[in-house]
Design an enzyme around this catalytic site. Structure first.
Site, PDB file in Angstrom:
ATOM      1  N   ASP A  69      32.714  71.267  78.666  1.00 13.41           N
ATOM      2  CA  ASP A  69      33.442  70.689  77.550  1.00 13.41           C
ATOM      3  C   ASP A  69      33.368  69.167  77.747  1.00 13.41           C
ATOM      4  O   ASP A  69      33.027  68.703  78.845  1.00 13.41           O
ATOM      5  CB  ASP A  69      34.888  71.201  77.636  1.00 13.41           C
ATOM      6  CG  ASP A  69      35.834  70.395  76.808  1.00 13.41           C
ATOM      7  OD1 ASP A  69      35.667  70.391  75.592  1.00 13.41           O
ATOM      8  OD2 ASP A  69      36.734  69.764  77.386  1.00 13.41           O
ATOM      9  N   ASP A 111      35.694  66.152  76.045  1.00  9.11           N
ATOM     10  CA  ASP A 111      36.960  65.412  76.170  1.00  9.11           C
ATOM     11  C   ASP A 111      37.874  66.078  77.198  1.00  9.11           C
ATOM     12  O   ASP A 111      38.226  67.253  77.041  1.00  9.11           O
ATOM     13  CB  ASP A 111      37.689  65.368  74.821  1.00  9.11           C
ATOM     14  CG  ASP A 111      36.975  64.490  73.796  1.00  9.11           C
ATOM     15  OD1 ASP A 111      36.691  63.331  74.119  1.00  9.11           O
ATOM     16  OD2 ASP A 111      36.707  64.977  72.685  1.00  9.11           O
ATOM     17  N   ASP A 113      38.966  72.162  79.782  1.00  9.67           N
ATOM     18  CA  ASP A 113      40.326  71.718  80.114  1.00  9.67           C
ATOM     19  C   ASP A 113      41.397  72.329  79.222  1.00  9.67           C
ATOM     20  O   ASP A 113      42.584  72.144  79.476  1.00  9.67           O
ATOM     21  CB  ASP A 113      40.431  70.178  80.010  1.00  9.67           C
ATOM     22  CG  ASP A 113      40.266  69.681  78.583  1.00  9.67           C
ATOM     23  OD1 ASP A 113      39.495  70.289  77.825  1.00  9.67           O
ATOM     24  OD2 ASP A 113      40.899  68.670  78.231  1.00  9.67           O
TER      25      ASP A 113
HETATM   26  O1  LIG Z   1      37.584  66.119  70.294  1.00  7.60           O
HETATM   27  C1  LIG Z   1      38.369  67.068  70.514  1.00  7.60           C
HETATM   28  O2  LIG Z   1      39.430  67.265  69.894  1.00  7.60           O
HETATM   29  C2  LIG Z   1      38.044  68.052  71.600  1.00  7.60           C
HETATM   30  O3  LIG Z   1      36.822  67.822  72.242  1.00  7.60           O
HETATM   31  P1  LIG Z   1      36.428  68.765  73.469  1.00  7.60           P
HETATM   32  O4  LIG Z   1      36.039  70.095  72.870  1.00  7.60           O
HETATM   33  O5  LIG Z   1      35.259  68.030  74.081  1.00  7.60           O
HETATM   34  O6  LIG Z   1      37.600  68.830  74.391  1.00  7.60           O
HETATM   35 MG   LIG Z   2      38.496  69.246  76.198  1.00  9.27          MG
END
Ligand SMILES: O=C(O)COP(=O)(O)O
Ligand SMILES: [Mg+2]
EC number: 3.1.3.18
Length: 228
Positions: free
Chosen positions: A9, A11, A169
């Site tokens: 993932d 963020d 996360d």
């Molecule tokens: O941008 C977001 O809300 C989440 O991004 P992610 O899936 O990389 O955690």
């Molecule tokens: Mg994330």
């Protein structure tokens, strides 16, 4: 036998992005005159992409806007965020070394993020890690996104892999992985409003020092044994 694909993932897992997301969000919502969001709110706001982040921020402030106004706020977010990259965003500690270990073991890596694809691509480009990934799927790359398992399954297909492990996360990552029947690792340093221990991941790490090819193989073998 091909090596398993390691899917990250973005963020809150690969990259600490919350300060820049918060600054861009607060810039975006500034014209509607609500109180800015706080850093502690980001665990709740981040996870389902930029549109949901803005929607949730407005709901938190009990402010509704027209569809047209919303698009203006969304465009303000996109322009500000893209322009400020990489800003304060940085790879989490130990990630470089962990990626080298996986790469030395012949394990390909991919990104499956709910971030818009062009923002994800731009950010990893600016942080100099693009060449580490065989595939990058963003929240708008296909018709669905996490927690829909198809987001992970399509990442695996496009990478040409047979097996994979998902590292994330938030519940979006772990639920999508479970439904895709892919073993998962939850990181404790990201953005989740549910305690990490309650996400139901197969394994939890609190630092990338703990991410090794041996761990990936152990999780893949355990998942294989569970298959009928
Ligand atoms: O941008 C977001 O809300 C989440 O991004 P992610 O899936 O990389 O955690
Ligand atoms: Mg994330």
């Amino acid at each position: 036998m091909t090596q398993p694909l390691v899917i990250f993932d973005l963020d809150g897992t690969l990259i600490h992005t919350a300060p820049d997301l918060m600054a861009s969000l607060n810039h975006a919502i500034e014209p509607v005159g609500v109180e800015p969001v706080h850093y502690d709110d980001m665990s709740f706001l981040v996870g389902r992409g930029a549109r949901v982040m803005i929607q949730r921020a407005l709901e938190m402030r009990e402010r509704s806007v027209t569809a047209e106004e919303f698009e203006t706020l969304f465009d303000r977010f996109l322009a500000f965020y893209a322009e400020s990259m990489p800003g304060q965003s940085a790879l989490y500690p130990g990630l470089d070394a962990a990626m080298s270990r996986l790469s030395d073991a012949g394990m390909p890596m991919a990104i499956c993020t709910n971030k818009l694809e062009h923002l994800a691509v731009r950010l990893i480009e600016r942080l100099g890690i693009t060449s580490s990934f065989v595939t990058i799927l963003g929240g708008d790359s296909i018709a669905v996104r996490k927690p829909d398992p198809e987001h992970i399954l399509e990442t695996i297909r496009r990478s040409g892999a047979e097996k994979a492990v998902m590292i994330g996360d938030s519940s979006n990552d772990i639920v999508a992985a479970r439904e895709a029947r892919v073993p998962s690792i939850a990181v404790t340093f990201g953005y989740t409003d549910i305690p990490v221990e309650q996400l139901g991941a197969d394994h939890i790490i609190d630092h990338f020092n703990l991410l090794t090819p041996e761990l990936i193989n152990t999780l893949v073998d355990a998942a294989d044994r569970k298959k009928p």
